[in-house]
Structure formats: C-alpha cells, structure tokens
Design a protein around this motif. Sequence first.
Motif, PDB file in Angstrom:
ATOM      1  N   ILE A  66       0.852  -1.199   0.000  1.00  0.00           N
ATOM      2  CA  ILE A  66       0.000   0.000   0.000  1.00  0.00           C
ATOM      3  C   ILE A  66       0.882   1.241   0.000  1.00  0.00           C
ATOM      4  CG2 ILE A  66      -1.613   1.383   1.365  1.00  0.00           C
ATOM      5  CD1 ILE A  66      -3.036  -1.097   2.201  1.00  0.00           C
ATOM      6  N   THR A  67       0.619   2.144  -0.930  1.00  0.00           N
ATOM      7  CA  THR A  67       1.440   3.351  -1.051  1.00  0.00           C
ATOM      8  C   THR A  67       0.739   4.605  -0.532  1.00  0.00           C
ATOM      9  OG1 THR A  67       0.637   3.673  -3.329  1.00  0.00           O
ATOM     10  CG2 THR A  67       2.702   2.447  -3.037  1.00  0.00           C
ATOM     11  N   ASP A  68      -0.588   4.603  -0.537  1.00  0.00           N
ATOM     12  CA  ASP A  68      -1.307   5.776  -0.057  1.00  0.00           C
ATOM     13  C   ASP A  68      -2.773   5.424   0.165  1.00  0.00           C
ATOM     14  OD1 ASP A  68      -1.668   8.369   0.762  1.00  0.00           O
ATOM     15  OD2 ASP A  68      -1.565   9.270  -1.231  1.00  0.00           O
ATOM     16  N   ILE A  69      -3.419   6.173   1.075  1.00  0.00           N
ATOM     17  CA  ILE A  69      -4.847   6.025   1.322  1.00  0.00           C
ATOM     18  C   ILE A  69      -5.451   7.432   1.306  1.00  0.00           C
ATOM     19  CG2 ILE A  69      -6.645   5.200   2.889  1.00  0.00           C
ATOM     20  CD1 ILE A  69      -4.580   3.296   4.103  1.00  0.00           C
ATOM     21  N   VAL A  70      -6.385   7.650   0.415  1.00  0.00           N
ATOM     22  CA  VAL A  70      -6.936   8.993   0.214  1.00  0.00           C
ATOM     23  C   VAL A  70      -8.437   8.980   0.455  1.00  0.00           C
ATOM     24  CG1 VAL A  70      -7.253  10.879  -1.427  1.00  0.00           C
ATOM     25  CG2 VAL A  70      -5.136   9.545  -1.462  1.00  0.00           C
ATOM     26  N   LEU A  71      -8.903   9.952   1.257  1.00  0.00           N
ATOM     27  CA  LEU A  71     -10.331  10.056   1.561  1.00  0.00           C
ATOM     28  C   LEU A  71     -11.003  11.110   0.693  1.00  0.00           C
ATOM     29  CD1 LEU A  71      -9.293   8.527   4.085  1.00  0.00           C
ATOM     30  CD2 LEU A  71     -10.922   9.859   5.435  1.00  0.00           C
ATOM     31  N   SER A  72     -12.251  10.820   0.305  1.00  0.00           N
ATOM     32  CA  SER A  72     -13.107  11.809  -0.345  1.00  0.00           C
ATOM     33  C   SER A  72     -14.335  11.976   0.551  1.00  0.00           C
ATOM     34  CB  SER A  72     -13.501  11.355  -1.750  1.00  0.00           C
ATOM     35  OG  SER A  72     -14.405  10.263  -1.685  1.00  0.00           O
ATOM     36  N   TYR A  73     -15.398  12.585   0.036  1.00  0.00           N
ATOM     37  CA  TYR A  73     -16.596  12.786   0.844  1.00  0.00           C
ATOM     38  C   TYR A  73     -17.209  11.468   1.314  1.00  0.00           C
ATOM     39  CZ  TYR A  73     -16.860  17.738  -0.414  1.00  0.00           C
ATOM     40  OH  TYR A  73     -16.604  19.074  -0.565  1.00  0.00           O
ATOM     41  N   THR A  74     -17.299  10.502   0.423  1.00  0.00           N
ATOM     42  CA  THR A  74     -18.021   9.267   0.749  1.00  0.00           C
ATOM     43  C   THR A  74     -17.223   7.997   0.501  1.00  0.00           C
ATOM     44  OG1 THR A  74     -18.988   9.167  -1.473  1.00  0.00           O
ATOM     45  CG2 THR A  74     -20.223  10.369   0.217  1.00  0.00           C
ATOM     46  N   SER A  75     -15.980   8.124   0.091  1.00  0.00           N
ATOM     47  CA  SER A  75     -15.204   6.931  -0.235  1.00  0.00           C
ATOM     48  C   SER A  75     -13.752   7.062   0.192  1.00  0.00           C
ATOM     49  CB  SER A  75     -15.275   6.641  -1.746  1.00  0.00           C
ATOM     50  OG  SER A  75     -14.681   7.692  -2.479  1.00  0.00           O
ATOM     51  N   LEU A  76     -13.083   5.932   0.116  1.00  0.00           N
ATOM     52  CA  LEU A  76     -11.668   5.849   0.485  1.00  0.00           C
ATOM     53  C   LEU A  76     -10.969   5.091  -0.631  1.00  0.00           C
ATOM     54  CD1 LEU A  76     -10.330   4.708   3.944  1.00  0.00           C
ATOM     55  CD2 LEU A  76      -9.705   3.442   1.893  1.00  0.00           C
ATOM     56  N   ILE A  77      -9.863   5.628  -1.118  1.00  0.00           N
ATOM     57  CA  ILE A  77      -9.120   4.981  -2.196  1.00  0.00           C
ATOM     58  C   ILE A  77      -7.810   4.447  -1.649  1.00  0.00           C
ATOM     59  CG2 ILE A  77      -8.081   5.237  -4.481  1.00  0.00           C
ATOM     60  CD1 ILE A  77      -9.953   7.577  -4.982  1.00  0.00           C
ATOM     61  N   VAL A  78      -7.569   3.180  -1.847  1.00  0.00           N
ATOM     62  CA  VAL A  78      -6.325   2.537  -1.421  1.00  0.00           C
ATOM     63  C   VAL A  78      -5.447   2.343  -2.651  1.00  0.00           C
ATOM     64  CG1 VAL A  78      -5.282   0.539  -0.307  1.00  0.00           C
ATOM     65  CG2 VAL A  78      -7.545   1.332   0.431  1.00  0.00           C
ATOM     66  N   TYR A  79      -4.313   3.047  -2.687  1.00  0.00           N
ATOM     67  CA  TYR A  79      -3.364   2.893  -3.786  1.00  0.00           C
ATOM     68  C   TYR A  79      -2.295   1.874  -3.382  1.00  0.00           C
ATOM     69  CZ  TYR A  79      -5.415   7.118  -5.801  1.00  0.00           C
ATOM     70  OH  TYR A  79      -6.288   8.035  -6.344  1.00  0.00           O
ATOM     71  N   PHE A  80      -1.848   1.068  -4.334  1.00  0.00           N
ATOM     72  CA  PHE A  80      -0.867   0.036  -4.007  1.00  0.00           C
ATOM     73  C   PHE A  80       0.117  -0.175  -5.142  1.00  0.00           C
ATOM     74  CE2 PHE A  80      -4.569  -1.960  -5.892  1.00  0.00           C
ATOM     75  CZ  PHE A  80      -4.049  -2.872  -6.790  1.00  0.00           C
ATOM     76  N   ASP A  81       1.252  -0.744  -4.793  1.00  0.00           N
ATOM     77  CA  ASP A  81       2.312  -1.061  -5.746  1.00  0.00           C
ATOM     78  C   ASP A  81       2.031  -2.451  -6.321  1.00  0.00           C
ATOM     79  OD1 ASP A  81       4.649  -1.767  -7.077  1.00  0.00           O
ATOM     80  OD2 ASP A  81       5.970  -0.884  -5.575  1.00  0.00           O
TER      81      ASP A  81
END
Length: 242
Positions: free
Chosen positions: A42-57
């Motif tokens: 996992i490289t980053d976790i980003v929040l928006s209003y209603t969701s969460l995005i998990v970025y990975f290598d």
Amino acid sequence: MEVMQYAEDALTINLGNEVDEKINRQLVILKAAIEKLEIEGITDIVLSYTSLIVYFDVQKTNIEKLKESLSTLDLSDLTDSTYSYKVIKIPVCYGGKFGPDLDSFKADGLEPEDVIARHSEKEYLVYMLGFMPGFPFLGGLDESLYKARLDSPRTKIPAGSVGIGGQQTGMYPFDSPGGWNLLGRTPIPLYDSSRESAILYEAGDRIIYTSIDEDEYYRIQEAYEKGQYTVDIEYRGEENGA
C-alpha cells in the motif's frame, strides 16, 4: 462496505452517497484500521466525501491479496473504537485587500462584521483535501453565508486566502486561479515542507478561524518566518458513535 476497482493500482471503498459527518467519521476510522494492518504494497490512502481509495504497488501485491486483507475488517466493529482528531486554530485577517468579496454579502443583508462573526470562532469539519495539496473542503458553514462561486474566476488567488464556495468554506494553500468568494487571508503557510507535517490537518480534523487585524497579520507572518510562532493545535478524542 462496497469495494470497487477503477484502476490497476487502486481500490475504492464506498460507504454511501451523501456528504455526512457520520460517513466522514467512518472513513477516518477505516483508514486508521487499514494502516494498522500494515499491508505490504500500500502506497497511499486517500479520503473523499463518501469513499476511500487505497493505492498500491502492483509489484508488491495484487488486487486479490489486498481484497483478502481488507475483508478481515468489519466497519460495524470499528465504530466502537476511540476517534481522535486535531483542532487547528487558523488566524485570519478579514476584509480589505485580504478579503475583497467580504462587502459583497451586503447584497444578502449582511454587514462585514456580521459575516466575520458568523464565519469565525466555530468548528469546521475537514471532509477531505483536494483541488491542490492542503486545500480543505470544510463542512459546518452557517447557512446565511452560502454563496455561489464567482461567475468569472480570478486568475490568481494569493496563498492563504480563505473563502466560500457554495455551501462550503476553505482556503488556498498556494497561489492559484479560483472562483471562491474571498473573505480574508491567513499569515500561516498552509503547506510548508519544512514542518514535520507539511499540511497541518487531514480529513476528520477540525478548523477554527480566529479574527485578527492587519497589524497582527504581519506580526504573525514575521514571527512564523523567524521560527517564533507556534500554530495552536489541540488534540482531542471522542467515542466514534457520538
């Protein structure tokens, strides 16, 4: 939780479709829970209003492994844990050259002092950061201050400017084009790579604007540049279900 894949190296977890403080709280809790799992790749976790995005290598993990790890989490269990957040006080010089749109609220029956009183000294929830690094989209604005974005955006808004766009308030960390109604400006750099935390706040934190005059603005600006100013940050915790 609704888990979806929109990119080769990212998973999106949706928790709803409305801008809601409870959903924001759940997203913040979920982000902390995922970080605790210490999932490789996992490289980053980003929040928006209603969701969460998990970025990975993709070289270190794959979508199946990531989904398997995330499946161990139960959001209903997480709501009983302690919710910690920061309250950051941001000094703002309202009006004049710092807030050229403050007088425009007279058309809505509000004098500048009314706008300042209704905008400052209250807690705003940081729903998300977006548009540029450190730009907070804040909830909790007094309904009487709702104001549509400018018909003709400015080509350059100075860093530190505080404004209103629709039903939200926020501030510009960098010089940027923009169409928000400008109320004032803070002398504190909102993004500073020399700080331990380049950005003072994140989703789930709170911001309070405090009104200062122009003399105080320049005093704080000078003190910060000399390393003699400490941003007022309070650390709090509450029950997540509250």
